[in-house]
Scaffold this motif. Structure first.
Motif, PDB file in Angstrom:
ATOM      1  N   CYS A 128       0.924  -1.128  -0.089  1.00 10.59           N
ATOM      2  CA  CYS A 128       0.033  -0.033  -0.084  1.00 10.59           C
ATOM      3  C   CYS A 128       0.664   1.302   0.028  1.00 10.59           C
ATOM      4  O   CYS A 128       1.991   1.305   0.782  1.00 10.59           O
ATOM      5  CB  CYS A 128      -0.974   0.309   1.308  1.00 10.59           C
ATOM      6  N   PHE A 129       0.836   2.222  -1.058  1.00 10.76           N
ATOM      7  CA  PHE A 129       1.389   3.479  -1.061  1.00 10.76           C
ATOM      8  C   PHE A 129       0.875   4.433  -0.053  1.00 10.76           C
ATOM      9  O   PHE A 129      -0.393   4.325   0.157  1.00 10.76           O
ATOM     10  CB  PHE A 129       1.425   4.081  -2.381  1.00 10.76           C
ATOM     11  N   LEU A 130       1.404   5.345   0.524  1.00 12.23           N
ATOM     12  CA  LEU A 130       0.938   6.225   1.402  1.00 12.23           C
ATOM     13  C   LEU A 130       1.291   7.687   0.984  1.00 12.23           C
ATOM     14  O   LEU A 130       2.302   8.106   0.642  1.00 12.23           O
ATOM     15  CB  LEU A 130       1.468   6.148   2.752  1.00 12.23           C
ATOM     16  N   LEU A 131       0.233   8.672   1.105  1.00 14.52           N
ATOM     17  CA  LEU A 131       0.455  10.039   1.110  1.00 14.52           C
ATOM     18  C   LEU A 131       0.427  10.576   2.283  1.00 14.52           C
ATOM     19  O   LEU A 131      -0.464  10.014   3.099  1.00 14.52           O
ATOM     20  CB  LEU A 131      -0.676  10.738   0.264  1.00 14.52           C
ATOM     21  N   ALA A 132       0.998  11.753   2.717  1.00 15.37           N
ATOM     22  CA  ALA A 132       0.790  12.633   3.697  1.00 15.37           C
ATOM     23  C   ALA A 132      -0.255  13.430   3.683  1.00 15.37           C
ATOM     24  O   ALA A 132      -0.739  13.836   2.578  1.00 15.37           O
ATOM     25  CB  ALA A 132       2.121  13.179   4.104  1.00 15.37           C
TER      26      ALA A 132
END
Length: 323
Positions: free
Chosen positions: A190-194
């Protein structure tokens, strides 16, 4: 049904301009002020080697300790439960409060299990129900609607095995804590953005074919929200879900993660995509979202994050019930 790795699309290698978070430690992370955090991390690493049923016992004890010692969070949870479940007796609400803190403590130790236990152990303790609803939607843009429950990190991580996915997280002030949380969240790709990156990269990610694991049930104030019912209480509710679905032509799939008792692990529940959503009326869309979340939570009311200030913004600028 246990999750099995599926063939993913080209979204596995998303546009690098999206600036997803990476796992890294800088020299400042080892400053003396973070040494207690590293000691706690070492303890959690040891906990991950134990059978889940053992760590759940320790987690229950931790949760009860939190209930006794954290007066602020205990007060917030009591107020929320009184507002949402007025028909329950005081004794019934206190029992629900106790169950909530128990599963909260267990979920903290489960973060270590998610971060460091072997993939085989994790998948053996995870069941996905309704996966057919998800698999039938290949080729469509997808938003997974997930409420803030104690199992949210576990469910978001494991479901990413089925399709390339990203989520948006609020970074903690402590980088050591961020490292633990994000290691688990990113465990299965899973990729994450702030959160401070805003919605533009979310829209780009959805248009690239990445599923978006979205937790929209927070109080961000009246300016960004409309007041609609949540457990019978007028609640400041974000209208972002309907807007994102419209801008990206995405289907919304409700996703609930339930912490199972004992050492049984987790159950991820995927519902059929919402029909006639969005419908163009942001208030009706927000109300529909709250109804869906509420229906899912009624089967596991102790697992919602009742220690959040869910109702701090009141209609007509009335005072917060937590003051």
């Amino acid at each position: 049904m246990s999750p099995s790795r599926s063939t993913k699309s080209k979204a596995d290698n998303p546009d690098q301009s999206l600036s997803f978070l990476t796992l890294k430690h800088t020299q400042s992370n080892y400053a003396p002020r973070y040494w207690p955090s590293w000691a706690w991390l070492f303890l959690l690493r040891l906990m991950a080697t134990l059978p889940l049923s053992w760590s759940r016992v320790a987690g229950a004890a931790l949760g009860l300790l939190m209930m006794v010692t954290n007066e602020k969070r205990r007060k917030i949870a009591r107020i929320n439960l009184e507002m949402c479940f007025p028909k329950l007796s005081l004794r019934e609400r206190e029992r629900l409060l106790r169950r909530h803190f128990i599963v909260s403590g267990q979920s903290y130790f489960d973060l270590a299990y998610l971060a460091w236990a072997s993939e085989r152990r994790i998948l053996r303790k995870t069941t996905i129900r309704g996966l057919e609803h998800y698999q039938d939607l290949r080729g469509r843009n997808i938003i997974l609607l997930a409420p803030h429950c104690v199992g949210m990190n576990f469910g978001g991580a494991v479901i990413a095995r089925e399709r390339a996915q990203f989520s948006m997280v609020k970074l903690q002030r402590n980088p050591v804590v961020n490292g633990l949380l994000n290691r688990g969240r990113m465990r299965f790709g899973c990729f994450l953005l702030a959160r401070q990156q805003g919605l533009r990269p979310v829209i780009r990610g959805l248009k690239q074919g990445l599923a978006f694991y979205y937790l929209p049930d927070e109080d961000f104030g009246q300016r960004q929200s409309v007041f609609v019912s949540f457990f019978g209480v007028p609640t400041a509710t974000l209208t972002t879900l309907g807007r994102l679905a419209r801008l990206t032509n995405a289907l919304v799939v409700p996703c609930f993660t339930r912490l199972l008792p004992g050492g049984r692990g987790y159950e991820v529940i995927l519902k059929p995509p919402l029909e006639d959503f969005p419908n163009g009326d942001r208030t009706r869309d927000a109300a529909r979202m709250n109804v869906v979340i509420e229906e899912g939570l009624r089967h596991m009311p102790e697992q919602y994050l009742w220690t959040f200030k869910i109702f701090k913004t009141r209609p007509g600028h009335a005072p917060s019930p937590y003051d």
